[in-house]
Motif scaffolding. Structure first.
Motif, PDB file in Angstrom:
ATOM      1  N   ARG A   1     -76.692  21.935   4.838  1.00 55.36           N
ATOM      2  CA  ARG A   1     -75.738  22.759   5.574  1.00 55.36           C
ATOM      3  C   ARG A   1     -74.823  21.811   6.340  1.00 55.36           C
ATOM      4  O   ARG A   1     -75.295  20.960   7.095  1.00 55.36           O
ATOM      5  N   ILE A   2     -73.510  21.947   6.109  1.00 55.02           N
ATOM      6  CA  ILE A   2     -72.509  21.079   6.723  1.00 55.02           C
ATOM      7  C   ILE A   2     -71.595  21.944   7.580  1.00 55.02           C
ATOM      8  O   ILE A   2     -71.016  22.913   7.087  1.00 55.02           O
ATOM      9  N   ASN A   3     -71.451  21.591   8.841  1.00 62.24           N
ATOM     10  CA  ASN A   3     -70.521  22.306   9.704  1.00 62.24           C
ATOM     11  C   ASN A   3     -69.110  22.057   9.184  1.00 62.24           C
ATOM     12  O   ASN A   3     -68.681  20.918   9.057  1.00 62.24           O
ATOM     13  N   ARG A   4     -68.385  23.124   8.827  1.00 62.05           N
ATOM     14  CA  ARG A   4     -67.076  22.942   8.202  1.00 62.05           C
ATOM     15  C   ARG A   4     -65.986  22.575   9.204  1.00 62.05           C
ATOM     16  O   ARG A   4     -64.873  22.261   8.809  1.00 62.05           O
TER      17      ARG A   4
ATOM     18  N   ILE B   1     -71.744  12.166  -0.585  1.00 64.14           N
ATOM     19  CA  ILE B   1     -71.005  13.209  -1.306  1.00 64.14           C
ATOM     20  C   ILE B   1     -71.184  13.046  -2.815  1.00 64.14           C
ATOM     21  O   ILE B   1     -71.240  14.019  -3.554  1.00 64.14           O
ATOM     22  N   ARG B   2     -71.315  11.823  -3.281  1.00 64.79           N
ATOM     23  CA  ARG B   2     -71.463  11.525  -4.703  1.00 64.79           C
ATOM     24  C   ARG B   2     -72.661  12.251  -5.319  1.00 64.79           C
ATOM     25  O   ARG B   2     -72.714  12.493  -6.512  1.00 64.79           O
ATOM     26  N   HIS B   3     -73.616  12.630  -4.506  1.00 61.64           N
ATOM     27  CA  HIS B   3     -74.848  13.234  -5.004  1.00 61.64           C
ATOM     28  C   HIS B   3     -74.920  14.743  -4.764  1.00 61.64           C
ATOM     29  O   HIS B   3     -75.974  15.339  -4.890  1.00 61.64           O
ATOM     30  N   LEU B   4     -73.790  15.365  -4.425  1.00 60.60           N
ATOM     31  CA  LEU B   4     -73.798  16.793  -4.128  1.00 60.60           C
ATOM     32  C   LEU B   4     -73.432  17.619  -5.344  1.00 60.60           C
ATOM     33  O   LEU B   4     -72.607  17.223  -6.163  1.00 60.60           O
ATOM     34  N   LEU B   5     -74.065  18.792  -5.446  1.00 58.25           N
ATOM     35  CA  LEU B   5     -73.812  19.755  -6.522  1.00 58.25           C
ATOM     36  C   LEU B   5     -73.529  21.107  -5.906  1.00 58.25           C
ATOM     37  O   LEU B   5     -74.222  21.525  -4.984  1.00 58.25           O
ATOM     38  N   GLY B   6     -72.543  21.817  -6.431  1.00 61.37           N
ATOM     39  CA  GLY B   6     -72.247  23.167  -5.965  1.00 61.37           C
ATOM     40  C   GLY B   6     -71.741  23.179  -4.547  1.00 61.37           C
ATOM     41  O   GLY B   6     -71.904  22.214  -3.797  1.00 61.37           O
ATOM     42  N   LEU B   7     -71.099  24.285  -4.188  1.00 65.48           N
ATOM     43  CA  LEU B   7     -70.553  24.422  -2.844  1.00 65.48           C
ATOM     44  C   LEU B   7     -70.392  25.902  -2.542  1.00 65.48           C
ATOM     45  O   LEU B   7     -69.929  26.669  -3.386  1.00 65.48           O
ATOM     46  N   ALA B   8     -70.797  26.288  -1.344  1.00 64.44           N
ATOM     47  CA  ALA B   8     -70.622  27.677  -0.881  1.00 64.44           C
ATOM     48  C   ALA B   8     -70.219  27.617   0.580  1.00 64.44           C
ATOM     49  O   ALA B   8     -70.565  26.674   1.298  1.00 64.44           O
ATOM     50  N   VAL B   9     -69.481  28.616   1.018  1.00 64.44           N
ATOM     51  CA  VAL B   9     -69.065  28.693   2.421  1.00 64.44           C
ATOM     52  C   VAL B   9     -69.537  30.024   2.990  1.00 64.44           C
ATOM     53  O   VAL B   9     -69.467  31.058   2.331  1.00 64.44           O
ATOM     54  N   PHE B  10     -70.055  29.968   4.218  1.00 63.46           N
ATOM     55  CA  PHE B  10     -70.431  31.185   4.931  1.00 63.46           C
ATOM     56  C   PHE B  10     -70.371  30.892   6.418  1.00 63.46           C
ATOM     57  O   PHE B  10     -70.967  29.920   6.901  1.00 63.46           O
ATOM     58  N   GLU B  11     -69.614  31.720   7.122  1.00 64.64           N
ATOM     59  CA  GLU B  11     -69.398  31.578   8.549  1.00 64.64           C
ATOM     60  C   GLU B  11     -68.923  30.162   8.865  1.00 64.64           C
ATOM     61  O   GLU B  11     -67.912  29.743   8.315  1.00 64.64           O
ATOM     62  N   ASN B  12     -69.610  29.414   9.716  1.00 63.73           N
ATOM     63  CA  ASN B  12     -69.127  28.090  10.134  1.00 63.73           C
ATOM     64  C   ASN B  12     -69.614  26.946   9.258  1.00 63.73           C
ATOM     65  O   ASN B  12     -69.387  25.782   9.598  1.00 63.73           O
ATOM     66  N   TYR B  13     -70.274  27.266   8.148  1.00 59.17           N
ATOM     67  CA  TYR B  13     -70.936  26.210   7.386  1.00 59.17           C
ATOM     68  C   TYR B  13     -70.583  26.207   5.903  1.00 59.17           C
ATOM     69  O   TYR B  13     -70.287  27.240   5.315  1.00 59.17           O
ATOM     70  N   LEU B  14     -70.679  25.008   5.331  1.00 59.09           N
ATOM     71  CA  LEU B  14     -70.648  24.804   3.887  1.00 59.09           C
ATOM     72  C   LEU B  14     -72.087  24.531   3.467  1.00 59.09           C
ATOM     73  O   LEU B  14     -72.836  23.874   4.199  1.00 59.09           O
ATOM     74  N   TYR B  15     -72.464  25.030   2.303  1.00 63.51           N
ATOM     75  CA  TYR B  15     -73.805  24.812   1.767  1.00 63.51           C
ATOM     76  C   TYR B  15     -73.676  24.125   0.420  1.00 63.51           C
ATOM     77  O   TYR B  15     -72.807  24.478  -0.381  1.00 63.51           O
ATOM     78  N   THR B  16     -74.539  23.143   0.178  1.00 60.30           N
ATOM     79  CA  THR B  16     -74.500  22.391  -1.071  1.00 60.30           C
ATOM     80  C   THR B  16     -75.903  21.889  -1.390  1.00 60.30           C
ATOM     81  O   THR B  16     -76.829  22.049  -0.596  1.00 60.30           O
ATOM     82  N   ILE B  17     -76.048  21.284  -2.558  1.00 62.30           N
ATOM     83  CA  ILE B  17     -77.345  20.760  -2.987  1.00 62.30           C
ATOM     84  C   ILE B  17     -77.227  19.252  -3.177  1.00 62.30           C
ATOM     85  O   ILE B  17     -76.303  18.775  -3.836  1.00 62.30           O
ATOM     86  N   ASN B  18     -78.174  18.519  -2.600  1.00 64.24           N
ATOM     87  CA  ASN B  18     -78.247  17.075  -2.792  1.00 64.24           C
ATOM     88  C   ASN B  18     -79.075  16.827  -4.048  1.00 64.24           C
ATOM     89  O   ASN B  18     -80.260  17.144  -4.087  1.00 64.24           O
TER      90      ASN B  18
END
Length: 179
Positions: free
Chosen positions: A100-103, A75-92
């Motif tokens: 893509r992370i199942n929320r 998690i320490r290396h993640l940037l930004g966050l978006a949610v859509f349907e069942n997933y969270l999206y972020t940048i490593n």
């Protein structure tokens, strides 16, 4: 509503009206360095990354029903966050990949693609766009948004507005014109 994070003197996730009024803390405990937010507009949830506590968490708009989605050093290396349907999206930020992370099951993490350089992520899809209804900042017959001479900000609801002025101007006694 406007949702935002702060990790100055006291870390928190906050909410306010679009004109800055009615500022409310929705998360102010067990939080250290929240760096990104994502809103589930349908279910009214706020997701955030805390890079110091190495977690992705969620609460409802009132700060209730807090849950940890995932936790760990990645998690320490993640940037930004978006949610859509069942997933969270972020940048490593280590390898510039989109994750893509199942929320609902934070252990389900997949790498989708690699990028050259990115610091933020957004999902644009018709279902994520709120339906537009008439609102207090619509342009009047004179071409002024909400009847304001400079800036119109929605207030406590789509039916209420606050007029503001550009730098160097002051709001007149009518609450609409700037001088």
């Amino acid at each position: 509503k406007l949702f935002f994070t702060d990790y100055g003197n006291a870390a928190k996730v906050e909410r306010c009206d679009m004109d800055g009024m009615n500022r409310t803390w929705i998360v102010d405990s067990k939080i250290e360095q929240p760096t990104a937010l994502a809103l589930d507009l349908i279910n009214k949830y706020v997701y955030w990354l805390d890079i110091y506590l190495e977690s992705v968490e969620v609460v409802d708009y009132q700060g209730r029903r807090r849950q940890t989605i995932t936790k760990g050093r990645q998690i320490r290396h993640l940037l930004g966050l978006a949610v859509f349907e069942n997933y969270l999206y972020t940048i490593n930020s280590d390898n510039l990949s989109i994750l893509r992370i199942n929320r609902y099951n934070g252990t389900d993490v997949q790498t989708l693609a690699r990028l050259d350089d990115a610091k933020e992520i957004r999902v644009y899809q018709k279902r994520t766009q709120a339906a537009v209804r008439s609102h207090a900042c619509e342009v009047d017959p004179y071409g002024m948004p909400g009847g304001c001479s400079h800036i119109c900000l929605l207030s406590s609801s789509y039916k209420a507005r606050t007029c503001r002025c550009r730098t160097g101007f002051i709001l007149g006694s009518d609450g609409r014109s700037c001088k």
